[in-house]
Motif scaffolding. Structure first.
Motif: not given
Length: 619
Positions: A521-549
Motif C-alpha cells: 500500500a505504501v508503494w501504491t500510494e506514493k505512485v498515486r501521489d505522483a500522478c498529475g491527473d485524476l484519471a491516472a490516480k484512479a488507474l493506479v488504484t485499479e491496476l494495483s488490485v486487478e488480477s494479472l492475466r
C-alpha cells in the motif's frame, strides 16, 4: 532446500541488490570496458556478436543488451547465465554477499531450517571427493574395469566425478564424522543409515558411483551400480528422497549440458549414466538422463526453462529408447508428455536396439551422432505404433486404426502441420483423405490444452493488444515491484502509447522506480501521489488490485516476456520515423546526417530483431 513453499521477503531482496555489485557478478563472465558516462560495455554472453552491444550501468545495478534485448539486475544475470530459478540465483548471490534470505510463511510449518541446505550440499561435496579418491585404490579394480569395458578412460571418470564406495561398513561415515558432520546430518543427507545395532553405516558399499548434481553444479545425491553378483540389492541404487534430492526434479548431466541445451535449442533424453557420458564424449553434449524414475512433468519444467520453451516451435526434445516392447511403451508415454512442451519432440531408436553407450562402443562416436541426426518426429512413431494394433488389410481394421490415430493428429500443437499429417495418416492406413479428415475432426483436439499463460496475457499486433501489454507491465510494477523493478525501470515512458499509461509510468519513476524497495500500500500510494491527473490516480488504484492475466504468481520469465513485448511497438515506431526521414534526405549533399540516421536505423533494427526473437520464445 526449504521445508515449504514461500516467497523471499521483499526487504531481503532489496538488501541483496544493494550488497551485490552487478559489475563484479558480470565480470566473472564478461570483459567490461568503459563506455563513457560511468557505463561499461562488453560482448554479450547471451548471443554471438563482434561489436559490443552489452551495456552495464553500475549506478542503477542493471545491464541491458541492445542486440538481443536481454536485461535486468545481478539476480537476473545469474538466472540467465547459469539457468537457475529466481530463488536459486538469489540464494547463490546471498551466499556470496553474506546476506541471509528469509522466506514468507506459506503455512503453519517453520519457514526453513537455517543453513541445512548448505550443510547437506557440503557433505555431498566431501563425499564425492572421498569416493573419487577410492576409485584409484586396489579395491576398486572391478569399478575401473566396468568403466573401461564401456569405453571410458581415467580422464572420462574424472570428468564425470565417478567414484567407488569401498568394501566396509562405515568408511565414509567415519570420514565425514571426522570432518565435523553430525550423524543426523549424514542420515538426513542419505549418505548414512542406521544399522540394526543402532550404529551408523554407509548407504553405499562395493558400488561404482556417479555424483548427481543439480543444475547449479552442486552434488545433491549419488547413483550407485552394483559390481559383484553376490551382493544384495538392486543393480542400481540411488540416494533416497532428502531435503535436497528429489528424483522427479533431477536430470543427470544437466550441469554439464545446460549451456549447450540453451545454445542449440535441443535436449536428448537417454536412459542411464553411461549413456550420458557416451553422448557427451561422442559429440552430443545436450544429453541428460532421469535418475531412477520415469521422465515426467517436473523434468519437463527443467528443460522448458533451458529451452526457453514459451511460444514457438523452435526447440527439440529427442528421446532415445531401446527398440524392444518396453522401449516402445516408454516412447508412447513420452508422446503424452509431448503436449506439455512447445518444442517439437522426436524419437531416436538405436540400431539393433543398442543404447548410446553400446552404440559408441560398437560403432564409434559418429554412430552416436548419426543416431540423433536420424531422429523422427514423435508423432510419426506414435502413429505407426497405434496403427500396428490393427489389420490394415481389412476395412474394419483400417477404420479402427483411423479412429486410434486421429486423436494423435488432432492434438498436434503446430496446427500448420495437421493437414500434412491428415494426408500422411490416409496414406499410412490406406483410407480416403476425406475419411481421415472427418475422423480427426470428430476426435477434436483431445484434452483441452490451454495456451501458455504468456500467450493468453499478451497477443501481438493491434492497438488493443499493445494497450493490454502496457496495462500488464504497469500492473507488474505496482503489484510485484521487487520482481519487475530492475527491467521495468529501464523502459521509459516513450514505450507507452496510451497517454494515461505514460502518465502512470512517469509517476512510478517519480516515486523512486519499481526497484526502489517500496511495496504494498505504501508503494501504491506514493505512485498515486505522483500522478498529475485524476484519471491516472484512479488507474493506479485499479491496476494495483486487478488480477494479472495469468493463473499463478508472476515469475521472472513472465515479467521478462511482458516487458520485452512492451518495447517492440515503440522500437518499430522509431524505425518507421527514421526510414521516413532517410527518404527525405539526400545521401550526397546531406551525407553526415544521412549516415547518422542510417547508423541509428541499423542499431534499432538489430534491437527489434532481438526483441522479436525473445518475444517468440527465443530468450
Amino acid at each position: 532446500m526449504y521445508l515449504m513453499a514461500g516467497k523471499i521477503r521483499h526487504e531481503d531482496i532489496t538488501l541483496l541488490r544493494e550488497r551485490v555489485s552487478v559489475v563484479d557478478v558480470i565480470s566473472d563472465h564478461v570483459t567490461l570496458k568503459s563506455a563513457g558516462g560511468g557505463n561499461l560495455k562488453g560482448l554479450c554472453p547471451f548471443h554471438d556478436e563482434k561489436t559490443p552491444s552489452f551495456n552495464v550501468k553500475p549506478s542503477q545495478g542493471v545491464y541491458y543488451c541492445f542486440g538481443c534485448a536481454n536485461g535486468g539486475d545481478a539476480i537476473k544475470f545469474v538466472m540467465e547465465i547459469d539457468h537457475l530459478t529466481f530463488p536459486e540465483a538469489a540464494e547463490r548471490l546471498a551466499a556470496r554477499a553474506g546476506v541471509e534470505l528469509r522466506y514468507e510463511e506459506a503455512g503453519p510449518a517453520p519457514v526453513r531450517q537455517t543453513g541445512q541446505k548448505q550443510r547437506l550440499i557440503a557433505a555431498h561435496r566431501d563425499a564425492a571427493a572421498f569416493y573419487a579418491e577410492q576409485l584409484l585404490t586396489p579395491g576398486a579394480r572391478k569399478a575401473r574395469e566396468f568403466l573401461a569395458q564401456r569405453g571410458f578412460d581415467r580422464a572420462a571418470a574424472e570428468r564425470y566425478g565417478c567414484g567407488f564406495a569401498p568394501d566396509g561398513w562405515d568408511h565414509l561415515t567415519k570420514h565425514l564424522r571426522n570432518q565435523g558432520y553430525t550423524g543426523q546430518e549424514l542420515v538426513t543427507a542419505g549418505l548414512s543409515r542406521e544399522a540394526r545395532s543402532g550404529s551408523l553405516i554407509d548407504r553405499f558399499r562395493r558400488r561404482l558411483l556417479w555424483p548427481i548434481k543439480e543444475i547449479s553444479g552442486d552434488v545433491i545425491g549419488f547413483g550407485a551400480r552394483k559390481l559383484f553378483d553376490e551382493d544384495d540389492g538392486p543393480k542400481y541404487l540411488n540416494t533416497p528422497e532428502t531435503p535436497i534430492y528429489k528424483k522427479s526434479h533431477v536430470l543427470y548431466g544437466i550441469d554439464l549440458a545446460k549451456r549447450e541445451i540453451a545454445k542449440q535449442g535441443r535436449a536428448v533424453i537417454v536412459e542411464g549414466y553411461t549413456d550420458v557420458m557416451a553422448c557427451h564424449l561422442a559429440g552430443v553434449p545436450v544429453a541428460v538422463a532421469t535418475c531412477g524414475t520415469a521422465f515426467g512433468g517436473d523434468h519437463i519444467q527443467v528443460l522448458r526453462r533451458l529451452l526457453m520453451d514459451v511460444d514457438a516451435y523452435t526447440g527439440e526434445i529427442i528421446f532415445t529408447f531401446d527398440g524392444d516392447a518396453a522401449g516402445q511403451k516408454a516412447a508412447l508415454r513420452a508422446f503424452e508428455d509431448d503436449q506439455k512442451f512447445m518444442a517439437q519432440t522426436y524419437i531416436a531408436v538405436g540400431p539393433d536396439g543398442m543404447d548410446p553407450c553400446e552404440l559408441r562402443l560398437a560403432r564409434g562416436d559418429a554412430a552416436v551422432r548419426d543416431l540423433v541426426a536420424r531422429r523422427e518426429p514423435m508423432i510419426d512413431f506414435a502413429m505407426r505404433a497405434n496403427a500396428a494394433r490393427f489389420d490394415l488389410d481389412t476395412v474394419p481394421g483400417q477404420i479402427g486404426a483411423a479412429r486410434a490415430v486421429a486423436p494423435l493428429v488432432g492434438r498436434l500443437k503446430d496446427r500448420s502441420l495437421r493437414d500434412q499429417y491428415v494426408n500422411r495418416m490416409a496414406n499410412m492406413l490406406g483410407v480416403d483423405v476425406d475419411l481421415a479428415r472427418r475422423e480427426v475432426a470428430a476426435a477434436g483436439e483431445g484434452p483441452n490444452r490451454p495456451a501458455p499463460a504468456q500467450r493468453q496475457a499478451v497477443q501481438a499486433g493491434g492497438d488493443g493488444a499493445e494497450a493490454a501489454v502496457e496495462r500488464e507491465a504497469l500492473k507488474l510494477a505496482l503489484q510485484a515491484p521487487a520482481l519487475a523493478g530492475p527491467m521495468f525501470d529501464l523502459i521509459g515512458p516513450e514505450a507507452y502509447s496510451h497517454p494515461v499509461h505514460a502518465v502512470v509510468r512517469r509517476a512510478i519513476a517519480e516515486g523512486g522506480g519499481a526497484g526502489g524497495g517500496l511495496v504494498g500500500a505504501v508503494w501504491t500510494e506514493k505512485v498515486r501521489d505522483a500522478c498529475g491527473d485524476l484519471a491516472a490516480k484512479a488507474l493506479v488504484t485499479e491496476l494495483s488490485v486487478e488480477s494479472l492475466r495469468i493463473d499463478h504468481d508472476p515469475d521472472p520469465r513472465y515479467v521478462e516476456e511482458t516487458l520485452i513485448r512492451l518495447q517492440i511497438p515503440a522500437v518499430n515506431r522509431r524505425i518507421r520515423e527514421i526510414k521516413s526521414k532517410l527518404q527525405r534526405l539526400n545521401p550526397v549533399t546531406q551525407r553526415e546526417a544521412y549516415l547518422t540516421l542510417a547508423g541509428e536505423l541499423f542499431s534499432l533494427e538489430q534491437q527489434a530483431r532481438g526483441l522479436r526473437e525473445r518475444a517468440a520464445g527465443g530468450f
